[in-house]
Motif scaffolding. Sequence first.
Motif, PDB file in Angstrom:
ATOM      1  N   GLU A  14      59.788  58.955  36.015  1.00  0.00           N
ATOM      2  CA  GLU A  14      60.908  59.888  36.069  1.00  0.00           C
ATOM      3  C   GLU A  14      61.664  59.802  34.754  1.00  0.00           C
ATOM      4  O   GLU A  14      61.465  58.854  33.985  1.00  0.00           O
ATOM      5  N   PRO A  15      62.528  60.767  34.445  1.00  0.00           N
ATOM      6  CA  PRO A  15      63.218  60.736  33.143  1.00  0.00           C
ATOM      7  C   PRO A  15      63.936  59.425  32.852  1.00  0.00           C
ATOM      8  O   PRO A  15      63.995  58.985  31.709  1.00  0.00           O
ATOM      9  N   GLN A  16      64.461  58.777  33.885  1.00  0.00           N
ATOM     10  CA  GLN A  16      65.227  57.546  33.688  1.00  0.00           C
ATOM     11  C   GLN A  16      64.419  56.282  33.946  1.00  0.00           C
ATOM     12  O   GLN A  16      64.918  55.183  33.766  1.00  0.00           O
ATOM     13  N   CYS A  17      63.166  56.414  34.391  1.00  0.00           N
ATOM     14  CA  CYS A  17      62.404  55.202  34.681  1.00  0.00           C
ATOM     15  C   CYS A  17      60.918  55.419  34.431  1.00  0.00           C
ATOM     16  O   CYS A  17      60.351  56.439  34.821  1.00  0.00           O
ATOM     17  N   GLY A  18      60.346  54.450  33.749  1.00  0.00           N
ATOM     18  CA  GLY A  18      58.910  54.444  33.520  1.00  0.00           C
ATOM     19  C   GLY A  18      58.341  53.145  34.040  1.00  0.00           C
ATOM     20  O   GLY A  18      57.969  53.023  35.200  1.00  0.00           O
ATOM     21  N   THR A  19      58.356  52.119  33.196  1.00  0.00           N
ATOM     22  CA  THR A  19      57.861  50.813  33.611  1.00  0.00           C
ATOM     23  C   THR A  19      58.722  50.215  34.732  1.00  0.00           C
ATOM     24  O   THR A  19      58.211  49.588  35.656  1.00  0.00           O
TER      25      THR A  19
ATOM     26  N   GLN B 191      62.361  64.671  40.408  1.00  0.00           N
ATOM     27  CA  GLN B 191      61.610  65.144  39.235  1.00  0.00           C
ATOM     28  C   GLN B 191      60.712  64.023  38.722  1.00  0.00           C
ATOM     29  O   GLN B 191      61.132  62.871  38.627  1.00  0.00           O
ATOM     30  N   LYS B 192      59.489  64.382  38.399  1.00  0.00           N
ATOM     31  CA  LYS B 192      58.529  63.461  37.797  1.00  0.00           C
ATOM     32  C   LYS B 192      58.078  64.023  36.451  1.00  0.00           C
ATOM     33  O   LYS B 192      57.926  65.253  36.304  1.00  0.00           O
ATOM     34  N   ILE B 193      57.886  63.156  35.484  1.00  0.00           N
ATOM     35  CA  ILE B 193      57.466  63.599  34.152  1.00  0.00           C
ATOM     36  C   ILE B 193      56.165  62.914  33.742  1.00  0.00           C
ATOM     37  O   ILE B 193      55.771  61.909  34.307  1.00  0.00           O
ATOM     38  N   TRP B 194      55.495  63.530  32.749  1.00  0.00           N
ATOM     39  CA  TRP B 194      54.254  63.000  32.177  1.00  0.00           C
ATOM     40  C   TRP B 194      53.158  62.907  33.233  1.00  0.00           C
ATOM     41  O   TRP B 194      52.392  61.942  33.260  1.00  0.00           O
ATOM     42  N   ILE B 195      53.048  63.914  34.082  1.00  0.00           N
ATOM     43  CA  ILE B 195      52.074  63.889  35.168  1.00  0.00           C
ATOM     44  C   ILE B 195      50.784  64.573  34.699  1.00  0.00           C
ATOM     45  O   ILE B 195      50.726  65.807  34.581  1.00  0.00           O
ATOM     46  N   SER B 196      49.777  63.768  34.436  1.00  0.00           N
ATOM     47  CA  SER B 196      48.494  64.296  33.958  1.00  0.00           C
ATOM     48  C   SER B 196      47.827  65.127  35.050  1.00  0.00           C
ATOM     49  O   SER B 196      47.667  64.664  36.181  1.00  0.00           O
ATOM     50  N   GLY B 197      47.440  66.356  34.703  1.00  0.00           N
ATOM     51  CA  GLY B 197      46.777  67.230  35.667  1.00  0.00           C
ATOM     52  C   GLY B 197      47.685  67.699  36.777  1.00  0.00           C
ATOM     53  O   GLY B 197      47.197  68.098  37.842  1.00  0.00           O
ATOM     54  N   GLY B 198      49.010  67.701  36.543  1.00  0.00           N
ATOM     55  CA  GLY B 198      49.946  68.081  37.589  1.00  0.00           C
ATOM     56  C   GLY B 198      49.808  69.523  38.040  1.00  0.00           C
ATOM     57  O   GLY B 198      50.131  69.854  39.189  1.00  0.00           O
ATOM     58  N   GLU B 199      49.334  70.372  37.166  1.00  0.00           N
ATOM     59  CA  GLU B 199      49.081  71.781  37.513  1.00  0.00           C
ATOM     60  C   GLU B 199      47.950  72.255  36.610  1.00  0.00           C
ATOM     61  O   GLU B 199      47.887  71.913  35.424  1.00  0.00           O
ATOM     62  N   HIS B 200      47.032  73.027  37.175  1.00  0.00           N
ATOM     63  CA  HIS B 200      45.921  73.573  36.395  1.00  0.00           C
ATOM     64  C   HIS B 200      45.190  74.609  37.232  1.00  0.00           C
ATOM     65  O   HIS B 200      45.522  74.829  38.409  1.00  0.00           O
ATOM     66  N   ASP B 201      44.213  75.249  36.618  1.00  0.00           N
ATOM     67  CA  ASP B 201      43.460  76.317  37.292  1.00  0.00           C
ATOM     68  C   ASP B 201      42.016  75.903  37.572  1.00  0.00           C
ATOM     69  O   ASP B 201      41.128  76.745  37.697  1.00  0.00           O
TER      70      ASP B 201
END
Length: 596
Positions: A166-171, A193-203
């Motif tokens: 999340e924006p305020q927490c990673g490790t 909210q979640k950030i840096w989500i690989s493949g979070g949306e695609h076709d």
Amino acid sequence: MAYQAPVRDQMFILRDVLEIETYANLPGFADASLDTVEQVLTEGAKFCEEVLAPINRNGDLEGCVWSPDNTVRTPKGFKEAYAAMVEAGWPALGSEPEYGGQGLPRVVNLAYSEMSSSANMAFSMYPGLTHGAYSAILAGGSDAQKDLYLPKLATGQWGGTMNLTEPQCGTDLGLLRTKAVPEADGTYRISGQKIWISGGEHDLAENIVHLVLARIEGAPAGVRGISLFIVPKYLPTADGGVGPRNEGVKCAGLEHKMGIHGNATCVMAYDEAKGWLIGEANAGLKLMFVMMNEARLGVGLQGLAQAEAAYQAAAAFAKDRLQGRSLSGPKNAEGPADPILVHPDVRRMLMDSKAILEGGRAFLLWAGLQGDLLHAHPDPAVREKASDYMGLMTPVLKAYFTDKGFKICSDAMQVHGGSGFTEHFPASQYLRDVRISLIYEGTNGVQALDLVGRKLAANGGRAVMTFFADVDAFVAEHEDEADLAPFIEGLKGAKAQLQEATMWLMQNGLQNPENAGAASTDYLHLFGLTGLAWMWAKLAIAADKRIKAGDADPYYARKLVTGRYFLERILPEAGAHLAKLKTGSALVMALDADAF
């Protein structure tokens, strides 16, 4: 030069070093004769070389495109390649047959994954994260959840993600804010909210199954109050079809990144999205680490895979590029100059790369075999030992091979010279793509802290003591083999230095935890070098056996030369790591904050 999958090298390791045919009594291995494995990897190589590699460059240049309707378009060719991959069954290699998988050993799947990641790292992240979601649901999901989701995830028909950061927490996941509100029907409303989500949306896939860490209202603070939820993009129907849109799940945008442009790295917004708890409340972190540990091994593989592709490009360039004359006299007398391969410093960079890559491939496949033993062996003692090894080695493999992978990609650019700094050659993309591997799934500094702070002490130090005992037994078994003496002596020396470093940490890290923190990266690299020394000894024994049996293939003699190079030119770094870690933390921590 186009990428060429190292099937020959993989088969030598699987056949002669790991001797996987001796495990024919285990589930998966019974159907994995060497002929079958070679056929699988040969066909996999064709797919990676002919389908994935040709769209790697386009994926880098075009990237993914986000639209205001919260959808993402992947680069040209990705959708067709994904469909071909699913049709051919490549995502299902290592998944359980009861859920539509092919049930082959994990170590075979790992070999295919190396080829896939070398050919197209950004593309390969989509099925890679999907398999991680599959593994987490397999480990902790209910029977109903497994029956509903796993058949689609195993085949790649549906995609999967993991949502931690999340924006305020990673490790520090204890700072997590995403909340889960229980509903009367047993579901939850997920918001955050979640950030840096690989493949979070695609076709690419019919559906995307998000695994989301969240905190149920009233849960304990910190990591003890984190739960794991299935939050699909589309709500599945009872028969496993794709139902209506989960309206609370949206991709709010894409990150603009240094590399892996072909993978959609998403900002995910959850606004009362419907989700289902996996496992028990407040026990989500343990389940997520099933996925994380698999991902960390995969990231170590990514470092090696990108390095392999970069090395191949650099070696081809060095053979072709004419510049200067050999120091010992012209080697291309009819031409205006010699190929730069004749120059010792170019050879140094290529030999460094080759020695780490070939030893590293054996190390990673050995680890993959431990995963098979952990899941399939009937003997509890064997499973325990494999579990100990997986826990101990995962941070080493992730951090060491991504650090070295980046160095190899950097050296590949150096071999290319000015050409490598341009976008006309592939060196730049390899360097940019591999750089994330040192950061995601836990930075390499965090891996080093995990190794010295948790893994060494686990179960009273049982894992590292087992490692030392296994190395000692290996040395004793082969100590009288004169032809292999340099390899055995090299391993003995590295193991002794690692053991000395371990004792230093036990004594000085307990007195002052910052000593352990300051020593952690050097300790991890010393561990990586010792593991490579062990693997090179195994490789040398196997190659020597082939030569003594009358096999005149130059492959085996070259293997021994590369191993000797590792012993003489790379393994001495172990002494430097030991010397540095023993200086402790005093000077590392001496300056006040204003000095920086």
